[in-house]
Write a protein that holds these residues in place. Sequence first.
Motif, PDB file in Angstrom:
ATOM      1  N   ILE A  10      37.531  44.238  58.404  1.00  0.00           N
ATOM      2  CA  ILE A  10      37.991  43.053  57.674  1.00  0.00           C
ATOM      3  C   ILE A  10      37.286  42.889  56.331  1.00  0.00           C
ATOM      4  N   LEU A  11      36.346  43.771  56.026  1.00  0.00           N
ATOM      5  CA  LEU A  11      35.600  43.620  54.773  1.00  0.00           C
ATOM      6  C   LEU A  11      36.497  43.666  53.535  1.00  0.00           C
ATOM      7  N   PRO A  12      37.424  44.623  53.384  1.00  0.00           N
ATOM      8  CA  PRO A  12      38.255  44.644  52.174  1.00  0.00           C
ATOM      9  C   PRO A  12      39.059  43.358  51.976  1.00  0.00           C
ATOM     10  N   ALA A  13      39.646  42.825  53.049  1.00  0.00           N
ATOM     11  CA  ALA A  13      40.403  41.579  52.926  1.00  0.00           C
ATOM     12  C   ALA A  13      39.467  40.419  52.604  1.00  0.00           C
ATOM     13  N   THR A  14      38.269  40.439  53.172  1.00  0.00           N
ATOM     14  CA  THR A  14      37.287  39.390  52.880  1.00  0.00           C
ATOM     15  C   THR A  14      36.828  39.471  51.437  1.00  0.00           C
ATOM     16  N   LEU A  15      36.741  40.678  50.923  1.00  0.00           N
ATOM     17  CA  LEU A  15      36.403  40.886  49.512  1.00  0.00           C
ATOM     18  C   LEU A  15      37.436  40.231  48.599  1.00  0.00           C
ATOM     19  N   ARG A  16      38.709  40.434  48.922  1.00  0.00           N
ATOM     20  CA  ARG A  16      39.756  39.827  48.101  1.00  0.00           C
ATOM     21  C   ARG A  16      39.659  38.299  48.154  1.00  0.00           C
ATOM     22  N   ARG A  17      39.316  37.781  49.329  1.00  0.00           N
ATOM     23  CA  ARG A  17      39.208  36.331  49.444  1.00  0.00           C
ATOM     24  C   ARG A  17      37.986  35.817  48.679  1.00  0.00           C
ATOM     25  N   TYR A  18      36.896  36.564  48.719  1.00  0.00           N
ATOM     26  CA  TYR A  18      35.718  36.163  47.942  1.00  0.00           C
ATOM     27  C   TYR A  18      36.048  36.164  46.452  1.00  0.00           C
ATOM     28  N   ASN A  19      36.840  37.142  46.021  1.00  0.00           N
ATOM     29  CA  ASN A  19      37.264  37.200  44.624  1.00  0.00           C
ATOM     30  C   ASN A  19      38.065  35.949  44.257  1.00  0.00           C
ATOM     31  N   GLU A  20      38.960  35.520  45.152  1.00  0.00           N
ATOM     32  CA  GLU A  20      39.761  34.321  44.898  1.00  0.00           C
ATOM     33  C   GLU A  20      38.885  33.079  44.814  1.00  0.00           C
ATOM     34  N   VAL A  21      37.937  32.957  45.736  1.00  0.00           N
ATOM     35  CA  VAL A  21      37.037  31.804  45.739  1.00  0.00           C
ATOM     36  C   VAL A  21      36.182  31.797  44.478  1.00  0.00           C
ATOM     37  N   SER A  22      35.713  32.968  44.071  1.00  0.00           N
ATOM     38  CA  SER A  22      34.885  33.071  42.864  1.00  0.00           C
ATOM     39  C   SER A  22      35.683  32.669  41.623  1.00  0.00           C
ATOM     40  N   ARG A  23      36.933  33.099  41.575  1.00  0.00           N
ATOM     41  CA  ARG A  23      37.771  32.736  40.438  1.00  0.00           C
ATOM     42  C   ARG A  23      37.966  31.218  40.363  1.00  0.00           C
ATOM     43  N   THR A  24      38.201  30.586  41.490  1.00  0.00           N
ATOM     44  CA  THR A  24      38.352  29.132  41.524  1.00  0.00           C
ATOM     45  C   THR A  24      37.070  28.447  41.066  1.00  0.00           C
ATOM     46  N   PHE A  25      35.930  28.991  41.489  1.00  0.00           N
ATOM     47  CA  PHE A  25      34.640  28.446  41.086  1.00  0.00           C
ATOM     48  C   PHE A  25      34.462  28.536  39.578  1.00  0.00           C
ATOM     49  N   VAL A  26      34.767  29.696  39.007  1.00  0.00           N
ATOM     50  CA  VAL A  26      34.636  29.870  37.562  1.00  0.00           C
ATOM     51  C   VAL A  26      35.590  28.938  36.828  1.00  0.00           C
TER      52      VAL A  26
END
Length: 265
Positions: free
Chosen positions: A205-221
């Motif tokens: 599940i790491l690759p899918a979790t990576l994509r989700r972390y990217n989405e969360v990071s973008r929202t944060f920025v």
Amino acid sequence: MPGDQDHPLKGGMMNTVTRRGDRVVRTAPDHAPALHTFLTRLTKAGFTGAPTPLALHPDGREELTFIEGEVALPPFPAWALRDEVVPQAAALLRRYHDVAATIPLDPDVDWPTALADPEGGTILCHNDPCLENIVFRHDRATALIDFDLAAPGRPVWDLAALAFYLGPTIDPESATTSGFHGLDVPRRLRLMADAYGMTRTDRAILPATLRRYNEVSRTFVRTMVEGGDALFIRDLEHFGGWARWDRRNDWLTEQEPRFLRALLD
């Protein structure tokens, strides 16, 4: 300590940090009392790779132990980009997680949500294990600093964050302009997973979790930029604006099968 002069420390985007002798003085987060309690328990439980709280002042500042060592700052030095750094950081994160898992979290604390695991969890994830928040000593990753964004989550969420920063999982065009060109990202993900001792389930599940972390990071920025934060606005403009985030998202989706092969085969 009395008589010691304050020396500004470089690298922070969300806080002004100074060194005063053997301690660090910085603006405390709103949830500092709960975070101080956790960090104190972390030290008592045997994890020495994090700052120990020393004081919380009425003016909103906090004091923590200064951890000796070297922190890599942009533009990152060559040593910080070596493949060997990835398993070192992963092993440090594993040591932290193992001890953090023994410390019960107060369910009534309003932990930060900015980079938190959307799935929640039972350990306090660091959530921002970038090179700027890892202390190296004698060429070894020895400590994590800046726990301001720490929140309950799953260990795999912290590993996705580590891969996001140290893979680093960015598209080739962005890698060229940020100094990370030529790194073998799938290999580095495998080195991270092996050094941490990731289960096969979490690897899957790491690759899918990576994509989700990217989405969360973008929202944060986006939140920081829309709030007028000058440093985040500067970095967004300097590194190619929102187009870079779009490329990264597309690239992560495209690379998922390749990442899975590297992690699982």
